[in-house]
Design an enzyme around this catalytic site. Sequence first.
Site, short mmCIF file in Angstrom:
data_model
loop_
_atom_site.label_atom_id
_atom_site.label_comp_id
_atom_site.label_asym_id
_atom_site.label_seq_id
_atom_site.Cartn_x
_atom_site.Cartn_y
_atom_site.Cartn_z
N LYS A 49 0.84 -1.20 0.00
CA LYS A 49 0.00 0.00 0.00
C LYS A 49 0.88 1.26 0.00
O LYS A 49 0.62 2.21 -0.73
CB LYS A 49 -0.95 -0.02 1.21
CG LYS A 49 -2.06 -1.04 1.02
CD LYS A 49 -2.84 -1.38 2.28
CE LYS A 49 -3.80 -2.53 1.97
NZ LYS A 49 -4.49 -3.06 3.14
N GLN A 93 -4.60 -1.82 9.34
CA GLN A 93 -4.48 -3.16 8.72
C GLN A 93 -5.07 -4.21 9.65
O GLN A 93 -4.69 -4.30 10.82
CB GLN A 93 -3.00 -3.46 8.42
CG GLN A 93 -2.78 -4.75 7.67
CD GLN A 93 -3.38 -4.74 6.27
OE1 GLN A 93 -3.22 -3.78 5.51
NE2 GLN A 93 -4.10 -5.80 5.92
N ASP A 116 -10.91 2.86 3.77
CA ASP A 116 -11.14 1.42 3.61
C ASP A 116 -12.62 1.15 3.29
O ASP A 116 -12.98 0.08 2.82
CB ASP A 116 -10.73 0.70 4.91
CG ASP A 116 -10.34 -0.75 4.65
OD1 ASP A 116 -9.97 -1.06 3.50
OD2 ASP A 116 -10.39 -1.55 5.60
#
Length: 279
Positions: A49, A93, A116
């Site tokens: 990412k 995460q 997200d």
Amino acid sequence: MAVIIDGNKARDEILDQLAEEIKRRKLTPCLATFLVGDDPASVTYVANKIKACDRVRIRSRHVHLPANTSEKELLSQVAKLNKDKSVNGILVQFPLPKQISQQKVMEAISPEKDVDGTHPISLGRLLSGNESMPACTPAGVITLLEKATAIKGKHAVVVGRSNTVGKPLAVMLLNRDATVTVCHSKTKDLAAITRQADILCVAVGRPKMITKDMVKKGAVVIDIGINRVDGKLIGDVDFEGVKEVAAAITPVPGGVGPMTIASLMQNTVRAAVLQKGSR
Ligand code: NDP
């Protein structure tokens, strides 16, 4: 023989477009990533990412916390970045260590910075047809599908109903006028349902569970599963068998995975644009 849907190529196209958009609009987007602990898969995901951020010139700020971090500590660090105007998006995460509630953390991120797309507000907006911050993996699936086939009027079967993948994907397919069936672990005669699918999306986490006999000839098959077996990445679909009957199929790796990252970058740029507009 099926067309192989190339997620790496689609990701590269999106990242190139984003790099241009950032330049043209003179944006300075910033994504903050949190990693708690050292789970090797999570370390790789976060590194990929950050690499994508570098490529499109999104600034990244990485917070790496030890595995024994308390929920209170993580929530307080998230709250700090919620208030920080130089940060446009926050990604924590998952999975998190057992002592931390993933749901609490998801809900702690400010909806404006929820790149997200998994905050209940983002999911609620999705349900009402507003896809301003769509969940990343489903958004990546939709991008691939729109390149491969028409969605409107098709029978789409989604296997898996998690809040982060299966459910939002089903809603996004519905938003595009597919007729949607959602299957899960209690579904009876799964094969009888998957065989009806024009579009079959699988997000379960069981290696090669979808076999050739479960797929209609000419279906478009999207394999979201990522399973590590003997050091190799394998999807939920038996790729070699299913590609003989499907019209198009995503490989694992190189299918949905890269698109999840592309969607995260898109959401971060979108968040930066929205926040710029509201200041
Ligand atoms: P979850 O474990 O949260 O959900 C799995 C879903 O599969 C559940 O809804 C479960 O049903 C269903 N299921 C389990 N067994 C069966 C079965 N035998 N038949 C039908 N359905 C079944 O997983 P996620 O949604 O988070 O992830 C799914 C997969 O996608 C994983 O392999 C994950 O690694 C991968 N993934 C890939 C991403 C990418 O970027 N490519 C991103 C995110 C995830 P029930 O609800 O009844 O328990």
